[in-house]
Design an enzyme around this catalytic site. Structure first.
Site, PDB file in Angstrom:
ATOM      1  N   ASP A 171       0.860  -1.178   0.000  1.00  0.00           N
ATOM      2  CA  ASP A 171       0.000   0.000   0.000  1.00  0.00           C
ATOM      3  C   ASP A 171       0.900   1.234   0.000  1.00  0.00           C
ATOM      4  O   ASP A 171       1.814   1.340   0.820  1.00  0.00           O
ATOM      5  CB  ASP A 171      -0.914   0.022   1.232  1.00  0.00           C
ATOM      6  CG  ASP A 171      -1.784   1.261   1.271  1.00  0.00           C
ATOM      7  OD1 ASP A 171      -2.658   1.401   0.409  1.00  0.00           O
ATOM      8  OD2 ASP A 171      -1.562   2.102   2.173  1.00  0.00           O
ATOM      9  N   GLU A 255      -1.829  -1.095  -5.793  1.00  0.00           N
ATOM     10  CA  GLU A 255      -2.963  -0.422  -6.412  1.00  0.00           C
ATOM     11  C   GLU A 255      -2.554   0.294  -7.699  1.00  0.00           C
ATOM     12  O   GLU A 255      -1.445   0.791  -7.829  1.00  0.00           O
ATOM     13  CB  GLU A 255      -3.562   0.602  -5.442  1.00  0.00           C
ATOM     14  CG  GLU A 255      -4.360  -0.002  -4.307  1.00  0.00           C
ATOM     15  CD  GLU A 255      -4.953   1.070  -3.419  1.00  0.00           C
ATOM     16  OE1 GLU A 255      -6.196   1.174  -3.350  1.00  0.00           O
ATOM     17  OE2 GLU A 255      -4.175   1.790  -2.788  1.00  0.00           O
ATOM     18  N   CYS A 310     -12.543  -4.458   6.248  1.00  0.00           N
ATOM     19  CA  CYS A 310     -11.920  -5.210   7.340  1.00  0.00           C
ATOM     20  C   CYS A 310     -11.406  -6.532   6.781  1.00  0.00           C
ATOM     21  O   CYS A 310     -12.186  -7.315   6.229  1.00  0.00           O
ATOM     22  CB  CYS A 310     -12.918  -5.447   8.463  1.00  0.00           C
ATOM     23  SG  CYS A 310     -12.309  -6.517   9.795  1.00  0.00           S
ATOM     24  N   CYS A 313     -13.272  -9.728   8.729  1.00  0.00           N
ATOM     25  CA  CYS A 313     -14.656 -10.136   8.459  1.00  0.00           C
ATOM     26  C   CYS A 313     -15.167  -9.638   7.108  1.00  0.00           C
ATOM     27  O   CYS A 313     -16.314  -9.911   6.739  1.00  0.00           O
ATOM     28  CB  CYS A 313     -15.584  -9.657   9.569  1.00  0.00           C
ATOM     29  SG  CYS A 313     -15.683  -7.845   9.716  1.00  0.00           S
ATOM     30  N   CYS A 328     -13.330  -1.998  13.589  1.00  0.00           N
ATOM     31  CA  CYS A 328     -14.431  -2.581  12.822  1.00  0.00           C
ATOM     32  C   CYS A 328     -15.671  -2.672  13.706  1.00  0.00           C
ATOM     33  O   CYS A 328     -15.619  -3.219  14.815  1.00  0.00           O
ATOM     34  CB  CYS A 328     -14.024  -3.960  12.305  1.00  0.00           C
ATOM     35  SG  CYS A 328     -15.332  -4.783  11.352  1.00  0.00           S
ATOM     36  N   CYS A 331     -16.755  -6.814  13.873  1.00  0.00           N
ATOM     37  CA  CYS A 331     -15.988  -7.821  14.610  1.00  0.00           C
ATOM     38  C   CYS A 331     -15.124  -7.218  15.713  1.00  0.00           C
ATOM     39  O   CYS A 331     -14.540  -7.959  16.510  1.00  0.00           O
ATOM     40  CB  CYS A 331     -15.122  -8.641  13.663  1.00  0.00           C
ATOM     41  SG  CYS A 331     -13.835  -7.695  12.813  1.00  0.00           S
ATOM     42  N   ASP A 338      -3.160   1.679   6.821  1.00  0.00           N
ATOM     43  CA  ASP A 338      -2.277   1.270   5.742  1.00  0.00           C
ATOM     44  C   ASP A 338      -1.980  -0.224   5.786  1.00  0.00           C
ATOM     45  O   ASP A 338      -1.924  -0.882   4.744  1.00  0.00           O
ATOM     46  CB  ASP A 338      -0.971   2.073   5.804  1.00  0.00           C
ATOM     47  CG  ASP A 338      -1.203   3.565   5.614  1.00  0.00           C
ATOM     48  OD1 ASP A 338      -2.208   3.919   4.967  1.00  0.00           O
ATOM     49  OD2 ASP A 338      -0.404   4.366   6.126  1.00  0.00           O
TER      50      ASP A 338
END
Length: 377
Positions: A171, A255, A310, A313, A328, A331, A338
């Site tokens: 990332d 990306e 996340c 989950c 989150c 969860c 990052d």
């Protein structure tokens, strides 16, 4: 490290290249305006022979392949313009264009010397032995005043399918230049911002010099050297970082960012930071170095919600740009923004690799076995 006489020959070759480029561009405009059709390389090459005999006899002192290569470069520039990959070719000015020319043949490396046609043996600092067959050589002068020669060589790569035994998710950003899926982070070097104070002082001195004076030329050279030093430090850092990643991992997932839009952002200071990071150059280094080493680079779509998903989950929630850590709501796992994005990018990259192609919308997920060196593609 050319001598004074050799440097004058280089400057003359570069000047002949600029002259032929501007002449060819003017001829293309004239022919199109008169006939509505373009004029190709063969016709311009025939006219160039006449030009050397009549209006520009000084071109005879330049190597003929330098002039012919200029006409070929002109054709490539127009092809890129018609394919909408570049703007319309412009006239080359000595003030705007650096001293540079290309010779497609007869340039070779002999020990610590470079043999250049019509110039002879030029002393050089060859930092590594040449590999493959030399196809062309570009000789140019950088803004720091030093001369460089760049070779293009043909090298046969081994026909081995890329492996995916050691994948890595990456990332990229501004708060941390790189964040890997294992949690390791690389801080942004910010070479331009660190040298901005000195550059500002040099530019202030330049603005106080009288136009056309020798002191202004010296001040302008000092500003150029400072810019070149910043660019050299940045490239050195990117080369070392990209080499380390390619040597350690055989599949890099990152990306596919719209960098041209990021550098036009309206957020204060972000545009300069994106430009200083040089992520586009870093991505190109990863591409060709992975190709050389038998690895692969997987580009995840720019609309993939890597940061706000996340990884535990797979629930998605809204995040602001200032949210560097978040919990989150489904969860309860606490995420570093990052690090979580890098893990999700790795998962998405592996899914795309398993599907066989990055643009396949019917990718079946990570249940598909990945292709490796030992398994047929």
């Amino acid at each position: 490290d050319p001598t004074h006489e050799q440097e004058q020959s280089f400057v003359h070759f570069a000047g002949c290249r600029r002259y032929v480029w501007s002449w060819a561009l003017s001829r293309k405009r004239e022919v199109y305006k008169a006939t509505g059709k373009g004029i190709g390389y063969n016709a311009l090459a025939a006219e160039l022979v006449k030009l050397k005999k009549t209006d520009a006899p000084f071109l005879k002192e330049c190597h003929s392949q330098v002039l012919q290569q200029t006409l070929m470069d002109m054709d490539k520039a127009f092809k890129a313009f018609f394919e909408k990959r570049a703007r319309f070719p412009r006239l080359k000015s000595r003030k705007r264009s650096p001293h540079a020319f290309r010779i497609p043949q007869n340039v070779s490396v002999i020990d610590a010397m470079v043999s250049v046609p019509k110039v002879g043996l030029v002393k050089a600092r060859v930092h590594r032995p040449m590999n493959g067959t030399i196809k062309s050589a570009t000789i140019k002068q950088e803004t720091d005043g030093h001369w460089y020669v760049v070779f293009v060589s043909h090298v046969e790569l081994s026909n081995v399918p890329p492996s995916c035994d050691q994948p890595c998710g990456i990332d990229v950003g501004l708060s941390s230049f790189l964040t890997l899926d294992n949690g390791a982070k690389v801080e942004p070097p910010q070479f331009y911002r660190k040298g901005q104070r000195k550059l500002k002082r040099l530019q202030r001195k330049l603005s106080h010099c009288q136009k056309g004076s020798k002191n202004r030329a010296k001040a302008k050279a000092r500003v150029a050297r400072q810019h070149h030093k910043t660019a050299s430090r940045r490239n050195d850092s990117l080369h070392k970082l990209s080499h380390g990643l390619v040597a350690r991992y055989d599949a890099l997932c990152l990306e596919d960012l719209n960098l041209s839009a990021l550098v036009r952002t309206k957020l204060r200071g972000h545009s300069k930071s994106w430009t200083d990071a040089a992520l586009g150059n870093f991505g190109r280094m990863l591409d060709y170095k992975s190709l050389w080493s038998g690895g692969q680079v997987v580009k995840v779509g720019r609309w993939f919600p890597s940061s706000k998903t996340c990884h535990a989950c797979l629930s998605i929630q809204h995040l602001d740009l200032s949210d560097r850590q978040w919990t989150c709501i489904k969860c309860g796992v606490v995420h570093d923004r990052d690090h979580n994005a890098a893990i999700n990018i790795l998962s998405e990259g592996l899914r795309l690799l398993a599907a066989g192609r990055a643009d396949n919308s019917t990718a079946s997920g990570e249940g598909v076995r990945l292709t490796t060196v030992s398994s047929p593609r």
